[in-house]
Write a protein that holds these residues in place. Sequence first.
Motif, PDB file in Angstrom:
ATOM      1  N   ILE A 412       0.839  -1.198   0.000  1.00  0.00           N
ATOM      2  CA  ILE A 412       0.000   0.000   0.000  1.00  0.00           C
ATOM      3  C   ILE A 412       0.877   1.251   0.000  1.00  0.00           C
ATOM      4  CG2 ILE A 412      -1.732   1.306   1.316  1.00  0.00           C
ATOM      5  CD1 ILE A 412      -2.830  -1.382   2.275  1.00  0.00           C
ATOM      6  N   ALA A 413       1.927   1.236   0.837  1.00  0.00           N
ATOM      7  CA  ALA A 413       2.824   2.394   0.915  1.00  0.00           C
ATOM      8  C   ALA A 413       3.418   2.693  -0.458  1.00  0.00           C
ATOM      9  CB  ALA A 413       3.922   2.137   1.940  1.00  0.00           C
ATOM     10  N   GLU A 414       3.820   1.643  -1.128  1.00  0.00           N
ATOM     11  CA  GLU A 414       4.450   1.832  -2.427  1.00  0.00           C
ATOM     12  C   GLU A 414       3.488   2.478  -3.422  1.00  0.00           C
ATOM     13  OE1 GLU A 414       6.436  -1.743  -3.731  1.00  0.00           O
ATOM     14  OE2 GLU A 414       6.422  -0.941  -5.772  1.00  0.00           O
ATOM     15  N   GLU A 415       2.248   2.010  -3.392  1.00  0.00           N
ATOM     16  CA  GLU A 415       1.258   2.605  -4.298  1.00  0.00           C
ATOM     17  C   GLU A 415       1.103   4.095  -4.029  1.00  0.00           C
ATOM     18  OE1 GLU A 415      -2.319   0.420  -3.766  1.00  0.00           O
ATOM     19  OE2 GLU A 415      -1.418  -1.397  -4.603  1.00  0.00           O
ATOM     20  N   GLU A 416       1.285   4.486  -2.774  1.00  0.00           N
ATOM     21  CA  GLU A 416       1.147   5.904  -2.404  1.00  0.00           C
ATOM     22  C   GLU A 416       2.481   6.637  -2.498  1.00  0.00           C
ATOM     23  OE1 GLU A 416      -1.602   7.516  -1.542  1.00  0.00           O
ATOM     24  OE2 GLU A 416      -2.937   5.786  -1.707  1.00  0.00           O
ATOM     25  N   ARG A 417       3.462   5.993  -3.094  1.00  0.00           N
ATOM     26  CA  ARG A 417       4.816   6.542  -3.206  1.00  0.00           C
ATOM     27  C   ARG A 417       5.422   6.882  -1.846  1.00  0.00           C
ATOM     28  NH1 ARG A 417       5.202   6.990  -8.521  1.00  0.00           N
ATOM     29  NH2 ARG A 417       3.347   7.634  -9.649  1.00  0.00           N
ATOM     30  N   PHE A 418       5.155   6.030  -0.902  1.00  0.00           N
ATOM     31  CA  PHE A 418       5.738   6.171   0.434  1.00  0.00           C
ATOM     32  C   PHE A 418       6.754   5.060   0.637  1.00  0.00           C
ATOM     33  CE2 PHE A 418       4.059   8.848   3.960  1.00  0.00           C
ATOM     34  CZ  PHE A 418       3.440   9.789   3.150  1.00  0.00           C
ATOM     35  N   THR A 419       7.747   5.330   1.465  1.00  0.00           N
ATOM     36  CA  THR A 419       8.646   4.244   1.839  1.00  0.00           C
ATOM     37  C   THR A 419       8.355   3.850   3.282  1.00  0.00           C
ATOM     38  OG1 THR A 419      10.289   5.851   2.496  1.00  0.00           O
ATOM     39  CG2 THR A 419      10.532   4.891   0.296  1.00  0.00           C
ATOM     40  N   VAL A 420       8.942   2.730   3.682  1.00  0.00           N
ATOM     41  CA  VAL A 420       8.709   2.192   5.012  1.00  0.00           C
ATOM     42  C   VAL A 420      10.068   2.072   5.696  1.00  0.00           C
ATOM     43  CG1 VAL A 420       8.197  -0.010   6.128  1.00  0.00           C
ATOM     44  CG2 VAL A 420       6.571   0.966   4.502  1.00  0.00           C
ATOM     45  N   ASP A 421      10.150   2.548   6.934  1.00  0.00           N
ATOM     46  CA  ASP A 421      11.418   2.430   7.649  1.00  0.00           C
ATOM     47  C   ASP A 421      11.542   1.010   8.183  1.00  0.00           C
ATOM     48  OD1 ASP A 421      13.598   2.505   9.257  1.00  0.00           O
ATOM     49  OD2 ASP A 421      12.801   3.980  10.675  1.00  0.00           O
ATOM     50  N   ARG A 422      12.105   0.155   7.361  1.00  0.00           N
ATOM     51  CA  ARG A 422      12.165  -1.257   7.671  1.00  0.00           C
ATOM     52  C   ARG A 422      13.054  -1.537   8.873  1.00  0.00           C
ATOM     53  NH1 ARG A 422      12.194  -6.716   5.030  1.00  0.00           N
ATOM     54  NH2 ARG A 422      10.024  -6.871   4.815  1.00  0.00           N
ATOM     55  N   GLN A 423      14.167  -0.818   8.909  1.00  0.00           N
ATOM     56  CA  GLN A 423      15.100  -1.063  10.010  1.00  0.00           C
ATOM     57  C   GLN A 423      14.447  -0.691  11.345  1.00  0.00           C
ATOM     58  OE1 GLN A 423      18.907   0.823   9.546  1.00  0.00           O
ATOM     59  NE2 GLN A 423      19.511   0.149  11.595  1.00  0.00           N
ATOM     60  N   GLY A 424      13.757   0.462  11.329  1.00  0.00           N
ATOM     61  CA  GLY A 424      13.051   0.888  12.538  1.00  0.00           C
ATOM     62  C   GLY A 424      12.024  -0.151  12.944  1.00  0.00           C
ATOM     63  N   PHE A 425      11.346  -0.703  11.946  1.00  0.00           N
ATOM     64  CA  PHE A 425      10.344  -1.731  12.223  1.00  0.00           C
ATOM     65  C   PHE A 425      10.992  -2.960  12.868  1.00  0.00           C
ATOM     66  CE2 PHE A 425       8.462  -5.698  10.692  1.00  0.00           C
ATOM     67  CZ  PHE A 425       7.208  -5.621  11.281  1.00  0.00           C
ATOM     68  N   GLU A 426      12.113  -3.405  12.274  1.00  0.00           N
ATOM     69  CA  GLU A 426      12.811  -4.582  12.809  1.00  0.00           C
ATOM     70  C   GLU A 426      13.222  -4.348  14.254  1.00  0.00           C
ATOM     71  OE1 GLU A 426      13.070  -7.391  11.279  1.00  0.00           O
ATOM     72  OE2 GLU A 426      12.583  -6.822   9.216  1.00  0.00           O
ATOM     73  N   GLU A 427      13.658  -3.108  14.529  1.00  0.00           N
ATOM     74  CA  GLU A 427      14.073  -2.792  15.898  1.00  0.00           C
ATOM     75  C   GLU A 427      12.900  -2.912  16.863  1.00  0.00           C
ATOM     76  OE1 GLU A 427      16.009   1.004  15.587  1.00  0.00           O
ATOM     77  OE2 GLU A 427      17.634   0.106  14.407  1.00  0.00           O
ATOM     78  N   GLU A 428      11.747  -2.375  16.443  1.00  0.00           N
ATOM     79  CA  GLU A 428      10.553  -2.460  17.294  1.00  0.00           C
ATOM     80  C   GLU A 428      10.188  -3.925  17.542  1.00  0.00           C
ATOM     81  OE1 GLU A 428       8.538  -0.047  18.561  1.00  0.00           O
ATOM     82  OE2 GLU A 428       9.525   1.704  17.691  1.00  0.00           O
ATOM     83  N   LEU A 429      10.302  -4.705  16.475  1.00  0.00           N
ATOM     84  CA  LEU A 429       9.939  -6.119  16.560  1.00  0.00           C
ATOM     85  C   LEU A 429      10.842  -6.838  17.555  1.00  0.00           C
ATOM     86  CD1 LEU A 429       7.917  -7.955  15.102  1.00  0.00           C
ATOM     87  CD2 LEU A 429       9.724  -8.574  13.511  1.00  0.00           C
ATOM     88  N   GLU A 430      12.122  -6.515  17.473  1.00  0.00           N
ATOM     89  CA  GLU A 430      13.090  -7.150  18.359  1.00  0.00           C
ATOM     90  C   GLU A 430      12.795  -6.778  19.813  1.00  0.00           C
ATOM     91  OE1 GLU A 430      15.022  -9.533  17.706  1.00  0.00           O
ATOM     92  OE2 GLU A 430      15.829  -9.563  19.745  1.00  0.00           O
ATOM     93  N   GLN A 431      12.446  -5.516  20.019  1.00  0.00           N
ATOM     94  CA  GLN A 431      12.089  -5.061  21.373  1.00  0.00           C
ATOM     95  C   GLN A 431      10.945  -5.892  21.904  1.00  0.00           C
ATOM     96  OE1 GLN A 431      13.301  -2.738  23.229  1.00  0.00           O
ATOM     97  NE2 GLN A 431      14.779  -1.845  21.832  1.00  0.00           N
TER      98      GLN A 431
END
Length: 903
Positions: A412-431
């Motif tokens: 969905i983000a891509e369709e809206e020309r948005f990017t996703v902070d994947r690294q930030g997401f991974e960090e949250e997941l690890e937490q």
Amino acid sequence: MKSREIRQSFLDYFAQRDHRVFPSAPLVPHGDATLLFTNAGMVPFKNVFLGAEAAEAPRAASSQKCLRVSGKHNDLENVGPSRRHHTFFEMLGNFSFGDYFKEEAIAFAWELVTGVWQLPKEHLFATVFETDDEAHDLWGRISDLPPERILRCGAKDNFWSMGEVGPCGPCSEIFVDTDPDKPLVDWQEGDASGRYLEIWNLVFMESERREDGSLTPLPNPSIDTGAGLERLASVLQRVGSNYETDLFRPVLEAAATLAGTSYGARFEGAGSAPDTSLRVIADHLRAVTFLLADGVIPGNEGRGYVLRRILRRALRHGLRLGLEEPFLHRLVPVVEETLGGAYDELAATQEATVATVRAEEEKFLGTVASGARQLQEEIEAAREQGLAQLSGAQVFQLYDTHGMPLEVIEEIAEEERFTVDRQGFEEELEQQRKRSRAATGEGQRRLQQLQQVLTGSQEGGGEEVTATAFDGYGCTELDQAKVLRLARLTADQAVAATALSGKEGDATEGAVVLDRTVFYAEGGGQVGDVGELRWDGGRARVTDTRKNNSGVIFHLVTVLEGQLQAGQQVSLHVDSPRRHSVERNHTATHLLHAALREVLGTSVRQAGSLVAPDRLRFDFTYPRPVSDEERRRIEDLVNHWVLEAQPTRIEEQSYQEAVAAGAMALFGEKYGDVVRTVAVPGEGLRSLELCGGCHVANTGAIGPFLITAEQGIASGVRRIEAVTGAGALERVREQGAVLASVEEALGAPAAEIPARVETLRAQLKERDAELAKMRLQLVSGAGAGGGGAEEVAGVAVNLQEVPFAPVPELRNMADSLRSKQGSGVVVLGAAQPGKVMLLAAVSEDLVGRVHAGKVVKAAAQVVGGGGGGRPDFAQAGGKDADKLPEALDAAREEIRQQLEVGD
Ligand code: SER
């Protein structure tokens, strides 16, 4: 050979060679905090390998359900692209516990593979651990394989460990060349391409790996072999992949038909999207079906979370194939058919599984829709702030709370020309992982440590501790029991002790193992008993009772007087009124279970229970809320059964007999050969369950049964809470007392209360409306009287303190004063202790000169608040009621400034 025949021929082969065939243990390992799921055939025998438990037989064989989705052995990501990997699979294995070793293990494997299954010897290879000369020589001698077909490999391939800790040892593997007509290739190449396929692993269990990484020799060198049934089937059925065997084909085909495609249509382009997705769906569905059959419930943590994630991954692949409606549940029966009756639990739980899978599917598809809406809003908001990226925290929230799959978010983000902070997401997941590991690990670790202290070998010898004899069915007192072991409990650990003293200043908290007991240890949902231990000159309060996997019972105690010593005799006194309440609730739970199945149908399956003295709680699979009418019927059925005063019958019999008689077993439970059954006859309903708990002798003793709550706790899972006996009486009395006080307050008998409340409500509404009208009249009267209106820089300004009223009414006041006043500004302030409301309204002709939002903002600052709004109408809040007059002054000043600056 059909897979059913392969499985059976394996078990028969070893049965004929004195191996005891064990049924598969559940996927959820019992009492092993180091492991989320059974991930190998040896897991149920782990303690036997480690020497902590005696072997029931020196040789064993099994076809074990395994799941590799977490920890050391995790194949989740490989499923889909790979034609060989699975999350769920069956592992055929033979085991020797200090009986035979390498030579026989190799000889058995070789005979079965080449003799019984007749794989040509010239297509086979064997590998051994690089330094294992003995195994190397044995292969040469027993199999006659030429030396170039017996390879030595390093620890990565030929040293097997169960996990970070646990039994391990060097291993030896049998490989088959799946393309024997082609010229041989280099070993590494053949292995990596999958042409040389491992079909059997023989582990020579020699060591235990400890937490610090060290290896300690096992008491008895043992054998643990494992052969994946799906791979064997692909070889014996001469198909190119596990997914083309009879274990998978029907599931793949059924899924493909639903998606309007076919499996293998584009097989040549291995990994092509539809095939990949179909493999994921087939694999994951098998895992989900077996997990549900073993009692795992979809949820947000632990095993339930893994189950939910696997299920959702399958659904996402369904979406890729265009399956936008729930479909997975329709394939559940197909899975069962492919297993050919090898796992009874599948048929017995099918209805419930279908219902739960369906509920999860509906929820997920709903989530994707609602999550997508939420995501859209966040994207719009971020865009307004000039951003083009979603933060890790935002994505994690959508993923975690809304259950949105990451790839859907990214799409969905891509369709809206948005990017996703994947690294930030991974960090949250690890937490989050860290948080949940810490939460589940601590309690388990403490209990395990306590158990180890109380059952492990002690300095100076001491008796070995084995299962504690339990004499407490129908009995709560025991004259004499001997203290075998003691431990002292401090805030964070347990230490072995020879005595626990009740003297002041000494630690008095501890745990005791006795040679026999009447204290029931928590189990089967029933809470542990409490009570007292007494001896000459002393006594200790028993605050809880627990047991370990081997049946050793631990009494958690507080020594109140005297000294409790190892070796001494004590008398046992269970708190019997409490125990009897527990018994009432336990038998009532069985009756409730039967009544639920009668009223709601057989898709009801127990998913957890708590039997406490003051209440019972029963979780069960059911896809929708229970209606009032159904609830009443369930309650009636149980109460009538109680009134029939039926005797309960408790017996011991073989597991097979019990199940044949229709006893309800929980499939996630591990049962011994001899089981205890609790039967309750009845004129209408009948109950027969495998159960080790405490029960009343006659249903009449249960007394009244009242359902106190019914609610959903996970998709497809409901929870009922109920009370019995004195608890029910108490509840009825409480409700009676509340009703009496309401009768008194309203001055009306109970029967008239609903009507009376209705009348009062209507009157109140009427009064509220009248009050609002009067307040408005009051306020506008003051304004009209000229008291409130003044002139500021040539403009009529009405600054008024008005009575506090609900916000819509205040808005209405401001609005009507503005219309009444014509050209001008209205500012209202209303206060009650700790709260201030400020409103400003500007007539149309002055918009542009006076900004209402700025006026309330300036005023709100004075009363410790903030706010703002449109140029023509705004509201703000604050806290300091005392400063309202000053706030109105500030508003006046603000208006003056705006007008003068404008001029
Ligand atoms: N435990 C070994 C494995 O899982 C052999 O059974 O491969």
